[in-house]
Design an enzyme around this catalytic site. Structure first.
Site, mmCIF file in Angstrom:
data_model
loop_
_atom_site.group_PDB
_atom_site.id
_atom_site.type_symbol
_atom_site.label_atom_id
_atom_site.label_comp_id
_atom_site.label_asym_id
_atom_site.label_seq_id
_atom_site.Cartn_x
_atom_site.Cartn_y
_atom_site.Cartn_z
ATOM 1 N N ASP A 39 0.847 -1.200 0.000
ATOM 2 C CA ASP A 39 0.000 0.000 0.000
ATOM 3 C C ASP A 39 0.879 1.246 0.000
ATOM 4 O O ASP A 39 2.032 1.194 0.440
ATOM 5 C CB ASP A 39 -0.871 0.056 1.255
ATOM 6 C CG ASP A 39 -1.793 -1.136 1.365
ATOM 7 O OD1 ASP A 39 -2.105 -1.737 0.336
ATOM 8 O OD2 ASP A 39 -2.183 -1.444 2.509
HETATM 9 N N1 URA Z 1 -1.214 -5.897 3.970
HETATM 10 C C1 URA Z 1 -1.694 -4.637 3.932
HETATM 11 O O1 URA Z 1 -2.728 -4.334 4.525
HETATM 12 N N2 URA Z 1 -1.003 -3.723 3.228
HETATM 13 C C2 URA Z 1 0.137 -3.999 2.582
HETATM 14 O O2 URA Z 1 0.734 -3.099 1.975
HETATM 15 C C3 URA Z 1 0.635 -5.314 2.641
HETATM 16 C C4 URA Z 1 -0.066 -6.256 3.340
#
Ligand code: URA
Length: 233
Positions: A102
């Site tokens: 993310d």
């Molecule tokens: N889980 C999440 O919520 N975000 C990420 O970036 C990776 C795993």
């Protein structure tokens, strides 16, 4: 492969631009001799403006992703490709992240132009576990380990339960989560299902490979063959 095509595939320019670069004498061998279109010495002997040519396919990079960068090449705003040399975004085959993070997740991100390797790493059967360090808004309640290990946790809007995931409380509001799969916002949604909220998330390892301590946020380098095989250990 011809030198023009190699330069274009490595993102130095279109075929036309690559031709122009060759004619301008930008590409030499390591003895300083200007290379012509028809020649193709061993890759490691080719220099572009005096610097070694970028590595050929297959190329795998490790990046310590900072906060605030998205993983899609066409995303608006800052992307992980802004952290790499500009020409890397124009390579063919292209460099893709192995499991996106993310925008506000930091830590270990691998990028590769090798589709087979990418699928091998993300496939749950490879057991390339991804470990995340999560900092939470509220103290842990003690029910998280059983909930995440159950193999029955169904995330909002999904029809298939999550595979069992590992959980280790680190004290305070912190925990390590170990995943076999990579669903959208998975760690954040798992904690939301447990009644908590992730305020900080960092990926600290993939398979047997830990995020190197000397790789600062925003830094990247080519993965060594030893690191590549440690992914599957
Ligand atoms: N889980 C999440 O919520 N975000 C990420 O970036 C990776 C795993």
């Amino acid at each position: 492969m011809k030198l023009v095509k190699l330069l274009a595939n490595l993102g130095y320019g279109s075929r036309k631009e690559a031709q122009r670069l060759l004619r301008s004498g930008a590409v030499t061998d390591d003895a300083g001799r200007v290379l012509k279109e028809g020649e193709l010495p061993p890759h490691e002997r080719i220099l572009f403006r005096g610097e070694p040519l970028d590595p050929p396919f297959p190329l795998t990079l490790i990046l310590n992703k900072p906060d605030g960068y998205t993983c899609g090449a066409d995303d608006p705003g800052a992307t992980i490709y802004d952290l790499l040399p500009e020409r890397f975004a124009h390579r063919n085959p292209g460099l893709n992240p192995i499991g996106r993070l993310d925008k506000d997740t930091t830590g270990m991100l691998l990028l590769t132009d090798d589709g087979k390797l990418l699928h091998r790493i993300i496939h749950p059967k490879s057991h390339c576990l991804k470990v995340y360090h999560a900092t939470l808004d509220r103290p842990l309640e003690g029910h998280e380990a059983a909930l995440f290990a159950s193999g029955e946790l169904m995330l909002n809007g999904e029809t298939k339960p999550l595979l069992p995931a590992g959980f280790e409380a680190l004290g305070g509001n912190e925990a390590l989560i170990t995943l076999h799969e990579g669903r959208y916002h998975q760690v954040r949604r798992m904690f939301a299902a447990a009644g908590n909220h992730v305020i900080n998330l960092q990926r600290i390892s993939i398979g047997g490979l830990k995020l190197p301590e000397d790789l600062e946020a925003g830094d990247w380098r080519e993965l060594t063959p030893g690191e590549l095989s440690s992914l599957f250990r």
